[in-house]
Design a protein around this motif. Structure first.
Motif, PDB file in Angstrom:
ATOM      1  N   GLU A 144      -0.560   5.782  -1.625  1.00 30.09           N
ATOM      2  CA  GLU A 144      -0.121   4.393  -1.522  1.00 30.09           C
ATOM      3  C   GLU A 144      -0.275   3.923  -0.093  1.00 30.09           C
ATOM      4  OE1 GLU A 144       3.756   1.429  -1.987  1.00 30.09           O
ATOM      5  OE2 GLU A 144       4.036   3.609  -1.979  1.00 30.09           O
ATOM      6  N   THR A 145      -0.809   2.711   0.061  1.00 29.24           N
ATOM      7  CA  THR A 145      -0.891   2.064   1.361  1.00 29.24           C
ATOM      8  C   THR A 145      -0.198   0.715   1.280  1.00 29.24           C
ATOM      9  OG1 THR A 145      -3.051   3.071   1.745  1.00 29.24           O
ATOM     10  CG2 THR A 145      -2.423   1.259   3.195  1.00 29.24           C
ATOM     11  N   LEU A 146       0.631   0.407   2.254  1.00 29.24           N
ATOM     12  CA  LEU A 146       1.246  -0.914   2.381  1.00 29.24           C
ATOM     13  C   LEU A 146       0.764  -1.540   3.681  1.00 29.24           C
ATOM     14  CD1 LEU A 146       5.011  -0.479   1.350  1.00 29.24           C
ATOM     15  CD2 LEU A 146       3.295  -1.885   0.202  1.00 29.24           C
ATOM     16  N   MET A 147       0.374  -2.811   3.625  1.00 25.41           N
ATOM     17  CA  MET A 147      -0.063  -3.510   4.820  1.00 25.41           C
ATOM     18  C   MET A 147       0.568  -4.894   4.868  1.00 25.41           C
ATOM     19  SD  MET A 147      -3.906  -4.531   6.122  1.00 25.41           S
ATOM     20  CE  MET A 147      -4.296  -2.868   6.632  1.00 25.41           C
ATOM     21  N   SER A 148       1.116  -5.250   6.025  1.00 23.28           N
ATOM     22  CA  SER A 148       1.661  -6.583   6.226  1.00 23.28           C
ATOM     23  C   SER A 148       0.521  -7.593   6.303  1.00 23.28           C
ATOM     24  CB  SER A 148       2.489  -6.620   7.512  1.00 23.28           C
ATOM     25  OG  SER A 148       3.124  -7.864   7.665  1.00 23.28           O
ATOM     26  N   MET A 149       0.666  -8.710   5.592  1.00 24.70           N
ATOM     27  CA  MET A 149      -0.430  -9.666   5.489  1.00 24.70           C
ATOM     28  C   MET A 149       0.124 -11.018   5.066  1.00 24.70           C
ATOM     29  SD  MET A 149      -3.886  -9.095   3.207  1.00 24.70           S
ATOM     30  CE  MET A 149      -4.124  -7.464   3.944  1.00 24.70           C
ATOM     31  N   SER A 150      -0.469 -12.091   5.522  1.00 29.89           N
ATOM     32  CA  SER A 150      -0.036 -13.420   5.101  1.00 29.89           C
ATOM     33  C   SER A 150      -0.286 -13.591   3.606  1.00 29.89           C
ATOM     34  CB  SER A 150      -0.781 -14.501   5.882  1.00 29.89           C
ATOM     35  OG  SER A 150      -2.139 -14.572   5.469  1.00 29.89           O
ATOM     36  N   ASP A 151       0.474 -14.478   2.972  1.00 34.62           N
ATOM     37  CA  ASP A 151       0.294 -14.709   1.545  1.00 34.62           C
ATOM     38  C   ASP A 151      -1.115 -15.200   1.232  1.00 34.62           C
ATOM     39  OD1 ASP A 151       2.877 -13.927   1.008  1.00 34.62           O
ATOM     40  OD2 ASP A 151       3.697 -15.956   1.031  1.00 34.62           O
ATOM     41  N   ASP A 152      -1.659 -16.038   2.107  1.00 35.41           N
ATOM     42  CA  ASP A 152      -3.005 -16.572   1.873  1.00 35.41           C
ATOM     43  C   ASP A 152      -4.046 -15.460   1.907  1.00 35.41           C
ATOM     44  OD1 ASP A 152      -4.957 -18.837   1.659  1.00 35.41           O
ATOM     45  OD2 ASP A 152      -5.565 -18.083   3.619  1.00 35.41           O
ATOM     46  N   ALA A 153      -3.962 -14.599   2.922  1.00 39.53           N
ATOM     47  CA  ALA A 153      -4.916 -13.498   3.025  1.00 39.53           C
ATOM     48  C   ALA A 153      -4.743 -12.516   1.877  1.00 39.53           C
ATOM     49  CB  ALA A 153      -4.741 -12.779   4.357  1.00 39.53           C
ATOM     50  N   VAL A 214      -4.861  -2.778  -6.395  1.00 40.40           N
ATOM     51  CA  VAL A 214      -4.326  -3.513  -5.254  1.00 40.40           C
ATOM     52  C   VAL A 214      -3.486  -4.666  -5.798  1.00 40.40           C
ATOM     53  CG1 VAL A 214      -6.458  -4.863  -5.051  1.00 40.40           C
ATOM     54  CG2 VAL A 214      -4.853  -4.819  -3.150  1.00 40.40           C
ATOM     55  N   LEU A 215      -2.291  -4.810  -5.253  1.00 44.07           N
ATOM     56  CA  LEU A 215      -1.387  -5.869  -5.699  1.00 44.07           C
ATOM     57  C   LEU A 215      -0.781  -6.558  -4.491  1.00 44.07           C
ATOM     58  CD1 LEU A 215       1.973  -4.996  -5.523  1.00 44.07           C
ATOM     59  CD2 LEU A 215       0.995  -3.158  -6.904  1.00 44.07           C
ATOM     60  N   ARG A 216      -0.381  -7.774  -4.695  1.00 40.59           N
ATOM     61  CA  ARG A 216       0.235  -8.524  -3.606  1.00 40.59           C
ATOM     62  C   ARG A 216       1.720  -8.729  -3.871  1.00 40.59           C
ATOM     63  NH1 ARG A 216      -1.316 -14.854  -3.779  1.00 40.59           N
ATOM     64  NH2 ARG A 216       0.426 -14.768  -2.345  1.00 40.59           N
ATOM     65  N   GLY A 217       2.470  -8.719  -2.772  1.00 40.23           N
ATOM     66  CA  GLY A 217       3.869  -9.100  -2.806  1.00 40.23           C
ATOM     67  C   GLY A 217       4.063 -10.264  -1.852  1.00 40.23           C
ATOM     68  N   ARG A 218       5.261 -10.459  -1.409  1.00 42.68           N
ATOM     69  CA  ARG A 218       5.516 -11.517  -0.440  1.00 42.68           C
ATOM     70  C   ARG A 218       5.157 -11.012   0.950  1.00 42.68           C
ATOM     71  NH1 ARG A 218      11.252 -13.811  -0.410  1.00 42.68           N
ATOM     72  NH2 ARG A 218      11.760 -11.574  -0.351  1.00 42.68           N
ATOM     73  N   ARG A 219       4.060 -11.485   1.478  1.00 37.34           N
ATOM     74  CA  ARG A 219       3.581 -11.184   2.821  1.00 37.34           C
ATOM     75  C   ARG A 219       3.183  -9.719   3.004  1.00 37.34           C
ATOM     76  NH1 ARG A 219       8.007 -14.099   3.064  1.00 37.34           N
ATOM     77  NH2 ARG A 219       9.295 -12.375   3.812  1.00 37.34           N
ATOM     78  N   TYR A 220       2.737  -9.093   1.925  1.00 33.89           N
ATOM     79  CA  TYR A 220       2.182  -7.747   2.044  1.00 33.89           C
ATOM     80  C   TYR A 220       1.238  -7.474   0.881  1.00 33.89           C
ATOM     81  CZ  TYR A 220       5.515  -6.233  -1.571  1.00 33.89           C
ATOM     82  OH  TYR A 220       6.218  -6.092  -2.733  1.00 33.89           O
ATOM     83  N   VAL A 221       0.400  -6.466   1.078  1.00 30.74           N
ATOM     84  CA  VAL A 221      -0.484  -5.968   0.025  1.00 30.74           C
ATOM     85  C   VAL A 221      -0.209  -4.486  -0.140  1.00 30.74           C
ATOM     86  CG1 VAL A 221      -2.881  -5.339  -0.480  1.00 30.74           C
ATOM     87  CG2 VAL A 221      -2.332  -7.665   0.191  1.00 30.74           C
TER      88      VAL A 221
END
Length: 252
Positions: A144-153, A214-221
């Motif tokens: 598992e990898t978590l990365m901080s990211m803007s919602d748009d990205a 790959v899934l998105r959450g609030r401000r992360y992937v």
């Protein structure tokens, strides 16, 4: 001994294949995910850049992301301690970059997809990230990898698709070729949106299967990679749901 050598090479080829179809950070069992070429700078032994995350304006620090990783995977044992920090400094990512330089691909445009991210933004090597992996006795692995990211990205990464013509391709490590077949089901609904990619890698009479979510959450992937001779889409997506639930519990 020959079987072990083939298995190791198949895992190397599959790590490359994951990067080819990926549009976000990945980390397979024996390496990391594609992204911009991080080079040799910034070793994994450097301090975790929690302050750097605030300077970059990202939502979460690497320490927060590490706390939000899966703590267990049913039927698996944890493979060492989690790693966190800037994406480009993660050991798995650096290992992948070294591996990638040893691989020849028969369709350069497909190989470039893993590095340049056409159709989506590049992965910033300074982004806060965290990674953990698990293994079981039959050699199957989960990362598992978590990365901080803007919602748009994050939305652009989740909506990315495998490029036309890259459903099949071949790679060579040393003097031996492997064949890869890629499938991508329709977009899913894990988290706030997801996509799943499957890869079958064959060489020398051996076959290895990989499923990548790959899934998105609030401000992360979040990314789940499942690799093994018996890996299935159903298990990969179930693990992705567990990762999503864990991240939602921890991240504010």
């Amino acid at each position: 001994m020959a079987h072990r050598l083939t298995s190791h090479r198949l895992r190397s080829w599959t790590s490359l294949a994951l990067a080819v179809v990926a549009a976000t950070s990945t980390a397979a069992a024996c390496g990391g995910g594609g992204g911009e070429d991080e080079g040799d700078g910034g070793g994994a032994g450097q301090p975790k850049p929690a302050g750097r995350a605030a300077l970059a304006g990202t939502a979460y620090t690497s320490d927060q992301l590490e706390q939000a990783l899966l703590t267990e995977a049913p039927g698996y044992r944890r493979n060492g301690e989690p790693d966190s920090g800037e994406y480009g400094a993660l050991k798995a990512v650096q290992n992948f970059n070294q591996l990638q330089r040893q691989v020849t691909i028969d369709k350069p445009a497909c190989g470039n997809y893993g590095s340049t991210r056409p159709g989506g933004p590049p992965v910033d090597k300074t982004s806060p990230a965290a990674i953990i992996s698990f293994t079981k006795g039959n050699g199957q692995s989960v990362t598992e990898t978590l990365m901080s990211m803007s919602d748009d990205a994050a939305g652009k990464h989740v909506n990315s698709r495998v490029p036309d013509g890259c459903e099949t391709f071949r790679t060579k490590v040393g003097g031996q070729w492997a064949d890869h077949r890629v499938v991508q089901p329709p977009p899913g609904r894990i988290g706030e949106g997801s996509r799943t990619v499957g890869i079958t890698t064959s060489s020398g009479g051996s076959t290895l299967k990989s499923w990548y979510v790959v899934l998105r959450g609030r401000r992360y992937v979040a990314t789940i990679s499942l690799i093994g001779p018996r890996a299935t889409r159903a298990e990969a997506e179930q693990l992705a749901r567990q990762a999503d639930a864990q991240a939602r519990r921890i991240l504010p």
